[in-house]
Design an enzyme around this catalytic site. Structure first.
Site, PDB file in Angstrom:
ATOM      1  N   HIS A   1       0.829  -1.212   0.000  1.00  0.00           N
ATOM      2  CA  HIS A   1       0.000   0.000   0.000  1.00  0.00           C
ATOM      3  C   HIS A   1       0.860   1.257   0.000  1.00  0.00           C
ATOM      4  O   HIS A   1       0.602   2.198  -0.759  1.00  0.00           O
ATOM      5  CB  HIS A   1      -0.933  -0.010   1.215  1.00  0.00           C
ATOM      6  CG  HIS A   1      -2.130  -0.875   1.016  1.00  0.00           C
ATOM      7  ND1 HIS A   1      -3.185  -0.910   1.899  1.00  0.00           N
ATOM      8  CD2 HIS A   1      -2.448  -1.742   0.030  1.00  0.00           C
ATOM      9  CE1 HIS A   1      -4.099  -1.769   1.469  1.00  0.00           C
ATOM     10  NE2 HIS A   1      -3.669  -2.279   0.340  1.00  0.00           N
TER      11      HIS A   1
ATOM     12  N   HIS B   1       1.087  -2.149   8.959  1.00  0.00           N
ATOM     13  CA  HIS B   1       2.474  -2.579   8.785  1.00  0.00           C
ATOM     14  C   HIS B   1       3.390  -1.995   9.870  1.00  0.00           C
ATOM     15  O   HIS B   1       3.032  -1.072  10.600  1.00  0.00           O
ATOM     16  CB  HIS B   1       3.000  -2.214   7.401  1.00  0.00           C
ATOM     17  CG  HIS B   1       2.259  -2.886   6.286  1.00  0.00           C
ATOM     18  ND1 HIS B   1       2.539  -4.161   5.851  1.00  0.00           N
ATOM     19  CD2 HIS B   1       1.223  -2.439   5.514  1.00  0.00           C
ATOM     20  CE1 HIS B   1       1.719  -4.479   4.861  1.00  0.00           C
ATOM     21  NE2 HIS B   1       0.913  -3.454   4.647  1.00  0.00           N
TER      22      HIS B   1
END
Length: 413
Positions: free
Chosen positions: A196, A290
């Site tokens: 992303h 993340h």
């Protein structure tokens, strides 16, 4: 007691009493009509709709063309600082923390598709226009940039997935592959480089670079108007960037610019809005998804890809493709520069120049002061664009100033 004003130009007028007493002669210097000031065609009146559109375009330019080098530094700094804070002090959960939020499902997960939706038509139409309808040059020198950006998107995202699958493991034994682990409802632990963060930064930087042809796009209309006028009066001198184009290219450019500019502007507004959305979604990725190292690595990969292509590869002469904005002519000059041949007086003043009592610049050299005439200007711009007219005006101004000095000296004596 007040006296009658002395005419500024008593010797002009050709013996006609009605014109010899005029302080301001309509024709200016004694030059032909084709060389006089004010002969260039003026722009058509601007409508309210056009003003509103240009205001929106200006706002979009301010948004998307924010200093790119500074933006890259902000990307890296934010990925590191915000992410490392989130690793130790989790941020409060918001709507963007949900993986099923509207923007994540319908925009980020198919982010490159949205980017191509605006990027491909804008690149094709803008490059087709500035190449004057040269389809081969557009396909060979401009469209490949989109293909190269798509290749890097595919290559890096697949590589990230391979790294996570190869070097990861399932939280429950007995599931050697990621797909089997996820199907069984378990978690797969691996080094998940943030796809992303990569796609958001990669898309933003590509959108910024590919949108650059819109800079000074409106000046093409002015260049066309002036060049058509120059050709109608057989004017062979000047600095118009369209001067080297042939008649067929001029006609093609005029047609394409008129027809495609509204579409190009609309696509640019969409690109600016999409780039702003990618920046907003990148903040959400920094806050909630993340680990820091995974996001920083993906950001570094995206920035290095952008630097290699748009800062090193494309600007290099002789290698395909060309940089955005390159075409059959160059219209993105910083400002209008009035260039005069060497036979005209030089009005550039060195640091040692001083202003004499008559208003002329006196340049001091080893042999004493020397006076040089200046081209008449208004608000810093020359009043003449024709070489002969500028020369005549400069000589006339110098003669009048010298005559004023002589009269002033006679009165003092």
């Amino acid at each position: 007691m007040a006296t009658k004003r002395r005419p500024l130009r008593p010797n002009l007028g050709g013996g006609q009493s009605n014109s010899s007493n005029m302080n301001f002669r309509p024709g200016g210097p004694d030059i032909s009509r084709s060389e006089a000031r004010g002969t260039r065609p003026t722009a058509a009146p601007t409508s309210i709709r056009e003003i509103l559109v240009m205001a929106v375009i200006h706002l979009c330019k301010k948004t998307i063309f924010f200093n790119t080098d500074l933006k890259v530094a902000l990307y890296l700094g934010s990925l590191f600082i915000i992410s490392i804070i989130g690793d130790f002090l989790p941020f409060p959960k918001t709507y963007f923390a949900r993986s099923d939020n509207l923007f994540n499902l319908y925009f980020v997960k198919v982010g490159w598709g949205w980017t191509l939706l605006f990027l491909v038509p804008f690149t094709v139409l803008s490059s087709y226009t500035i190449t004057c309808g040269d389809m081969k040059r557009m396909l060979r020198h401009h469209l490949p940039r989109v293909m190269i950006a798509t290749f890097f998107w595919f290559f890096w995202t697949k590589l990230f997935n391979i790294v996570e699958t190869t070097y990861g493991r399932c939280t429950t034994k007995g599931y050697p592959s990621k797909s089997m682990c996820l199907k069984a409802g378990h978690l797969w632990q691996g080094f998940d480089i943030s796809g992303h963060a990569f796609i958001l930064i990669h898309s933003s930087l590509v959108l910024i670079e590919e949108a650059r042809p819109i800079i000074k796009w409106e000046t093409i209309k002015e260049h066309l108007r002036n060049e058509l006028h120059n050709r109608s009066v057989s004017e062979t001198t000047g600095s118009n960037p369209l001067r080297a184009l042939n008649d067929e290219q001029i006609r093609s450019l005029q047609f394409l610019y008129t027809r495609l500019t509204p579409i190009i502007r609309t696509l640019f507004i969409g690109m600016a809005a999409l780039q702003l959305l990618w920046d907003i979604m990148l903040v959400g990725t920094m806050l909630y998804y993340h680990r820091m190292i995974e996001k920083v690595i993906s950001g570094i990969v995206a920035i290095l890809t952008w630097y290699f292509t748009y800062r090193f590869w494309y600007p290099t002469n002789g290698l395909l493709p060309e940089a955005p904005g390159n075409g059959s002519f160059y219209y993105q000059r910083d400002s209008f520069v009035f260039k005069r041949p060497t036979h005209l007086p030089n009005c550039t003043q060195p640091a040692s120049s001083q202003v004499s009592s008559s208003g002329l610049r006196a340049n001091y050299n080893g042999n004493g002061p020397t006076q040089q005439p200046q081209i008449p200007t208004f608000m810093g711009m020359p009043l003449f664009t024709n070489v002969k007219a500028a020369s005549a005006a400069a000589n006339l101004l110098q003669a009048e100033q010298k005559k004023g000095e002589h009269q002033h000296t006679g009165l003092e004596s």
